[in-house]
Write a protein that holds these residues in place. Sequence first.
Motif, PDB file in Angstrom:
ATOM      1  N   VAL A 198      20.145  83.324  30.652  1.00 22.40           N
ATOM      2  CA  VAL A 198      20.736  81.988  30.721  1.00 22.40           C
ATOM      3  C   VAL A 198      22.206  82.028  30.316  1.00 22.40           C
ATOM      4  O   VAL A 198      22.558  82.529  29.241  1.00 22.40           O
ATOM      5  CB  VAL A 198      19.970  81.005  29.812  1.00 22.40           C
ATOM      6  CG1 VAL A 198      20.600  79.612  29.892  1.00 22.40           C
ATOM      7  CG2 VAL A 198      18.496  80.955  30.216  1.00 22.40           C
ATOM      8  N   ILE A 199      23.051  81.488  31.202  1.00 20.52           N
ATOM      9  CA  ILE A 199      24.483  81.387  30.943  1.00 20.52           C
ATOM     10  C   ILE A 199      24.830  79.906  30.814  1.00 20.52           C
ATOM     11  O   ILE A 199      24.552  79.117  31.720  1.00 20.52           O
ATOM     12  CB  ILE A 199      25.328  82.025  32.065  1.00 20.52           C
ATOM     13  CG1 ILE A 199      25.016  83.528  32.179  1.00 20.52           C
ATOM     14  CG2 ILE A 199      26.819  81.831  31.789  1.00 20.52           C
ATOM     15  CD1 ILE A 199      23.978  83.872  33.205  1.00 20.52           C
ATOM     16  N   GLY A 200      25.402  79.542  29.684  1.00 14.46           N
ATOM     17  CA  GLY A 200      25.776  78.156  29.449  1.00 14.46           C
ATOM     18  C   GLY A 200      27.197  77.880  29.894  1.00 14.46           C
ATOM     19  O   GLY A 200      28.098  78.692  29.646  1.00 14.46           O
ATOM     20  N   LEU A 201      27.403  76.753  30.552  1.00 11.87           N
ATOM     21  CA  LEU A 201      28.732  76.304  30.955  1.00 11.87           C
ATOM     22  C   LEU A 201      29.218  75.273  29.943  1.00 11.87           C
ATOM     23  O   LEU A 201      28.548  74.254  29.737  1.00 11.87           O
ATOM     24  CB  LEU A 201      28.704  75.683  32.351  1.00 11.87           C
ATOM     25  CG  LEU A 201      28.933  76.581  33.574  1.00 11.87           C
ATOM     26  CD1 LEU A 201      30.367  77.080  33.592  1.00 11.87           C
ATOM     27  CD2 LEU A 201      27.971  77.740  33.597  1.00 11.87           C
ATOM     28  N   ALA A 202      30.366  75.547  29.324  1.00 22.57           N
ATOM     29  CA  ALA A 202      30.917  74.632  28.326  1.00 22.57           C
ATOM     30  C   ALA A 202      31.751  73.549  29.004  1.00 22.57           C
ATOM     31  O   ALA A 202      32.897  73.291  28.628  1.00 22.57           O
ATOM     32  CB  ALA A 202      31.744  75.403  27.310  1.00 22.57           C
ATOM     33  N   THR A 203      31.161  72.921  30.004  1.00 20.31           N
ATOM     34  CA  THR A 203      31.840  71.862  30.754  1.00 20.31           C
ATOM     35  C   THR A 203      31.500  70.482  30.213  1.00 20.31           C
ATOM     36  O   THR A 203      32.268  69.537  30.394  1.00 20.31           O
ATOM     37  CB  THR A 203      31.438  71.918  32.235  1.00 20.31           C
ATOM     38  OG1 THR A 203      30.003  71.911  32.306  1.00 20.31           O
ATOM     39  CG2 THR A 203      31.965  73.176  32.904  1.00 20.31           C
ATOM     40  N   ALA A 238      26.086  77.608  22.380  1.00 21.82           N
ATOM     41  CA  ALA A 238      25.901  79.054  22.170  1.00 21.82           C
ATOM     42  C   ALA A 238      24.516  79.432  21.648  1.00 21.82           C
ATOM     43  O   ALA A 238      23.935  80.426  22.101  1.00 21.82           O
ATOM     44  CB  ALA A 238      26.984  79.591  21.244  1.00 21.82           C
ATOM     45  N   PRO A 239      23.921  78.664  20.719  1.00 15.12           N
ATOM     46  CA  PRO A 239      22.591  79.048  20.229  1.00 15.12           C
ATOM     47  C   PRO A 239      21.479  78.862  21.263  1.00 15.12           C
ATOM     48  O   PRO A 239      20.361  79.333  21.041  1.00 15.12           O
ATOM     49  CB  PRO A 239      22.366  78.106  19.026  1.00 15.12           C
ATOM     50  CG  PRO A 239      23.716  77.584  18.659  1.00 15.12           C
ATOM     51  CD  PRO A 239      24.467  77.525  19.940  1.00 15.12           C
ATOM     52  N   LEU A 240      21.777  78.183  22.374  1.00 15.81           N
ATOM     53  CA  LEU A 240      20.744  77.833  23.351  1.00 15.81           C
ATOM     54  C   LEU A 240      20.799  78.691  24.607  1.00 15.81           C
ATOM     55  O   LEU A 240      20.094  78.399  25.580  1.00 15.81           O
ATOM     56  CB  LEU A 240      20.881  76.354  23.742  1.00 15.81           C
ATOM     57  CG  LEU A 240      20.770  75.348  22.593  1.00 15.81           C
ATOM     58  CD1 LEU A 240      21.051  73.943  23.105  1.00 15.81           C
ATOM     59  CD2 LEU A 240      19.387  75.420  21.946  1.00 15.81           C
ATOM     60  N   CYS A 241      21.638  79.728  24.621  1.00 14.77           N
ATOM     61  CA  CYS A 241      21.748  80.557  25.822  1.00 14.77           C
ATOM     62  C   CYS A 241      22.154  81.972  25.424  1.00 14.77           C
ATOM     63  O   CYS A 241      22.428  82.249  24.261  1.00 14.77           O
ATOM     64  CB  CYS A 241      22.750  79.955  26.810  1.00 14.77           C
ATOM     65  SG  CYS A 241      24.404  79.687  26.123  1.00 14.77           S
ATOM     66  N   HIS A 242      22.184  82.851  26.409  1.00 13.01           N
ATOM     67  CA  HIS A 242      22.558  84.245  26.139  1.00 13.01           C
ATOM     68  C   HIS A 242      24.066  84.460  26.187  1.00 13.01           C
ATOM     69  O   HIS A 242      24.597  85.316  25.482  1.00 13.01           O
ATOM     70  CB  HIS A 242      21.869  85.162  27.158  1.00 13.01           C
ATOM     71  CG  HIS A 242      20.369  85.106  27.093  1.00 13.01           C
ATOM     72  ND1 HIS A 242      19.602  84.521  28.072  1.00 13.01           N
ATOM     73  CD2 HIS A 242      19.503  85.552  26.145  1.00 13.01           C
ATOM     74  CE1 HIS A 242      18.314  84.627  27.733  1.00 13.01           C
ATOM     75  NE2 HIS A 242      18.236  85.234  26.579  1.00 13.01           N
TER      76      HIS A 242
END
Length: 215
Positions: A179-184, A192-196
Motif C-alpha cells: 500500500v502506497i499512501g498519497l499525501a494529497t 504514514a502509519p497506515l501504509c508501507h
Amino acid sequence: MDTTKATAVLFDFDGVVVDTETQYSHFWHEMGKQYLGMDDIEGRVKGQTLVYIYDTFFPGMVKEQAEITERLNRFEQEMSFDFIPGVLDFIADLHGNGVKTAVVTSSNEAKMAAVYRVHPEIKTLFDRILTAEMFTASKPAPDCFLLGMEVLGTTPDTTYVFEDSFNGLKAGMASGATVIGLATTNSREDIAPLCHYVLDDFQGFTYDKLTQLHK
C-alpha cells in the motif's frame, strides 16, 4: 515482489487519480452543518460509499437523503476533475510494462458518469473501473480491493494499492497488498502509519521505482 507473475495496480479515484477531495470536503461540511448540526462530518465520510454515509449518519431520514442526493448530483456536474500531478505518465508507464490497472472507488456510477463527460479518456486509461455498486462492504473493509485482484487475476503479493483516505488505506492494508499512501488529502505524518510508503504525488514515479517497493 515477484514481477514475473502478473502485477496489478489498484487506484482509488478521488485524491489519487483526480484532485477532488477538497471539493467534497466542502460539500459534506455544508451537509453536516445544515442537516445534523455537525461541523466535522467531512473527515468521517472520506473514502465511504453514499450508502454507508446515509446508513451511518442519516439513518431513516428518507426526505433528507433524497434532498442530499439531488444536491450532490448537481454538485458533481459542476466539479472540476484535475489529474493528480504525474498520474497520467505513471499509468502510461505501467501499461508499457504490461501491468494491469483498475480504479477501485467508493463513488457510484452516476458520479463516474459526470467524470466521463469531462474526461472520456478515463474509460480507456484502466483495464477495469470498479464502483460502489460492485461490492457491499465499504472501506475500511478490504472487499473492494480483493474484488480488484479477482477481476485482474492477481494476488496480494503481486498487487499495489494507491490510496489517500484513512479508510482506504486501512482497506488496502487489510487486503494484503503493498500500500502506497498519497499525501494529497491528509498529511504524510498522519497516513504514514497506515501504509508501507508515502508519496506526495506521482511526479517522477515510475514502474521501475514501484517494483523496488516491498511490504
